[in-house]
Motif scaffolding. Structure first.
Motif, PDB file in Angstrom:
ATOM      1  N   HIS A  26      88.800   9.984 -48.185  1.00  0.00           N
ATOM      2  CA  HIS A  26      88.602  11.123 -47.287  1.00  0.00           C
ATOM      3  C   HIS A  26      87.436  10.845 -46.325  1.00  0.00           C
ATOM      4  N   GLU A  27      86.317  10.408 -46.857  1.00  0.00           N
ATOM      5  CA  GLU A  27      85.150  10.126 -46.020  1.00  0.00           C
ATOM      6  C   GLU A  27      85.373   8.908 -45.137  1.00  0.00           C
ATOM      7  N   ARG A  28      86.088   7.915 -45.626  1.00  0.00           N
ATOM      8  CA  ARG A  28      86.399   6.729 -44.816  1.00  0.00           C
ATOM      9  C   ARG A  28      87.224   7.130 -43.593  1.00  0.00           C
ATOM     10  N   VAL A  29      88.212   7.989 -43.808  1.00  0.00           N
ATOM     11  CA  VAL A  29      89.039   8.466 -42.692  1.00  0.00           C
ATOM     12  C   VAL A  29      88.175   9.198 -41.681  1.00  0.00           C
ATOM     13  N   ARG A  30      87.338  10.097 -42.144  1.00  0.00           N
ATOM     14  CA  ARG A  30      86.463  10.849 -41.228  1.00  0.00           C
ATOM     15  C   ARG A  30      85.542   9.904 -40.451  1.00  0.00           C
ATOM     16  N   ASP A  31      84.995   8.888 -41.120  1.00  0.00           N
ATOM     17  CA  ASP A  31      84.103   7.934 -40.449  1.00  0.00           C
ATOM     18  C   ASP A  31      84.851   7.139 -39.383  1.00  0.00           C
ATOM     19  N   ILE A  32      86.061   6.722 -39.685  1.00  0.00           N
ATOM     20  CA  ILE A  32      86.855   5.951 -38.727  1.00  0.00           C
ATOM     21  C   ILE A  32      87.181   6.804 -37.509  1.00  0.00           C
ATOM     22  N   VAL A  33      87.634   8.025 -37.731  1.00  0.00           N
ATOM     23  CA  VAL A  33      87.962   8.918 -36.609  1.00  0.00           C
ATOM     24  C   VAL A  33      86.708   9.186 -35.782  1.00  0.00           C
ATOM     25  N   ALA A  34      85.580   9.386 -36.447  1.00  0.00           N
ATOM     26  CA  ALA A  34      84.321   9.638 -35.725  1.00  0.00           C
ATOM     27  C   ALA A  34      83.908   8.443 -34.869  1.00  0.00           C
ATOM     28  N   SER A  35      84.358   7.246 -35.232  1.00  0.00           N
ATOM     29  CA  SER A  35      83.959   6.050 -34.485  1.00  0.00           C
ATOM     30  C   SER A  35      84.864   5.728 -33.294  1.00  0.00           C
ATOM     31  N   ILE A  36      85.950   6.466 -33.130  1.00  0.00           N
ATOM     32  CA  ILE A  36      86.816   6.242 -31.965  1.00  0.00           C
ATOM     33  C   ILE A  36      86.051   6.719 -30.732  1.00  0.00           C
ATOM     34  N   SER A  94      89.246   6.726 -25.552  1.00  0.00           N
ATOM     35  CA  SER A  94      90.159   5.901 -26.339  1.00  0.00           C
ATOM     36  C   SER A  94      90.923   6.772 -27.321  1.00  0.00           C
ATOM     37  N   VAL A  95      92.053   6.253 -27.787  1.00  0.00           N
ATOM     38  CA  VAL A  95      92.847   6.943 -28.792  1.00  0.00           C
ATOM     39  C   VAL A  95      93.283   5.947 -29.855  1.00  0.00           C
ATOM     40  N   ALA A  96      93.691   6.476 -30.997  1.00  0.00           N
ATOM     41  CA  ALA A  96      94.278   5.686 -32.073  1.00  0.00           C
ATOM     42  C   ALA A  96      95.466   6.474 -32.592  1.00  0.00           C
ATOM     43  N   THR A  97      96.329   5.806 -33.310  1.00  0.00           N
ATOM     44  CA  THR A  97      97.445   6.515 -33.929  1.00  0.00           C
ATOM     45  C   THR A  97      97.067   6.837 -35.377  1.00  0.00           C
ATOM     46  N   TYR A  98      97.817   7.757 -35.959  1.00  0.00           N
ATOM     47  CA  TYR A  98      97.623   8.052 -37.377  1.00  0.00           C
ATOM     48  C   TYR A  98      97.790   6.772 -38.192  1.00  0.00           C
ATOM     49  N   GLY A  99      98.735   5.930 -37.793  1.00  0.00           N
ATOM     50  CA  GLY A  99      98.952   4.663 -38.480  1.00  0.00           C
ATOM     51  C   GLY A  99      97.784   3.708 -38.340  1.00  0.00           C
ATOM     52  N   ASP A 100      97.162   3.669 -37.160  1.00  0.00           N
ATOM     53  CA  ASP A 100      95.978   2.832 -36.959  1.00  0.00           C
ATOM     54  C   ASP A 100      94.875   3.240 -37.925  1.00  0.00           C
ATOM     55  N   VAL A 101      94.643   4.556 -38.002  1.00  0.00           N
ATOM     56  CA  VAL A 101      93.581   5.068 -38.869  1.00  0.00           C
ATOM     57  C   VAL A 101      93.932   4.813 -40.330  1.00  0.00           C
ATOM     58  N   ALA A 102      95.188   5.007 -40.698  1.00  0.00           N
ATOM     59  CA  ALA A 102      95.616   4.756 -42.077  1.00  0.00           C
ATOM     60  C   ALA A 102      95.383   3.291 -42.456  1.00  0.00           C
ATOM     61  N   ILE A 133      96.532  10.951 -43.133  1.00  0.00           N
ATOM     62  CA  ILE A 133      95.495  11.095 -42.104  1.00  0.00           C
ATOM     63  C   ILE A 133      95.619  12.458 -41.445  1.00  0.00           C
ATOM     64  N   GLY A 134      96.838  12.842 -41.094  1.00  0.00           N
ATOM     65  CA  GLY A 134      97.060  14.162 -40.517  1.00  0.00           C
ATOM     66  C   GLY A 134      96.610  15.271 -41.440  1.00  0.00           C
ATOM     67  N   ARG A 188      91.545  12.500 -30.640  1.00  0.00           N
ATOM     68  CA  ARG A 188      91.758  11.101 -30.257  1.00  0.00           C
ATOM     69  C   ARG A 188      92.782  10.402 -31.137  1.00  0.00           C
ATOM     70  N   VAL A 189      93.401  11.139 -32.057  1.00  0.00           N
ATOM     71  CA  VAL A 189      94.400  10.556 -32.958  1.00  0.00           C
ATOM     72  C   VAL A 189      95.770  11.122 -32.595  1.00  0.00           C
ATOM     73  N   LEU A 190      96.712  10.224 -32.338  1.00  0.00           N
ATOM     74  CA  LEU A 190      98.046  10.587 -31.860  1.00  0.00           C
ATOM     75  C   LEU A 190      99.134  10.064 -32.785  1.00  0.00           C
TER      76      LEU A 190
END
Length: 98
Positions: free
Chosen positions: A6-16, A20-28, A39-40, A54-56
């Motif tokens: 959970h925290e890893r996902v939040r950290d990754i999204v916060a770093s976008i 820029s954008v990322a996909t849910y798959g990129d973050v996963a 991720i959703g 920033r997540v699509l």
């Protein structure tokens, strides 16, 4: 749910970065999550204080229930849509860690 994931996902999204954008798959993939749907779920439950907009989806579109707000936030960062689709080749963030 695994709190560490959970925290890893939040950290990754916060770093976008803005613009820029990322996909849910990129973050996963970067978070080593089992599925992009997770991720959703994390963002819907605990993502209001990170740049969730920033997540699509994999096709470059926002979730249908978020489309207007998400595109508005992205436009403010210079990410322009063609209709309701973001050009991932142009705006996709390449996570240096993932």
């Amino acid at each position: 749910m695994d709190e560490e994931l959970h925290e890893r996902v939040r950290d990754i999204v916060a770093s976008i970065p803005p613009g820029s954008v990322a996909t849910y798959g990129d973050v996963a993939a970067a978070a080593d999550a089992s599925t992009p749907r997770l991720i959703g779920r994390i963002l819907s439950e605990d993502g209001q204080d990170v740049p969730w907009h920033r997540v699509l989806r994999a096709n470059g579109t926002p979730a249908p229930h978020l489309v207007h707000r998400q595109l508005e936030l992205l436009r403010a960062e210079g990410v322009l849509a063609d209709g309701q689709r973001i050009d991932l080749r142009r705006y996709r963030w390449r996570n240096p860690v993932g």
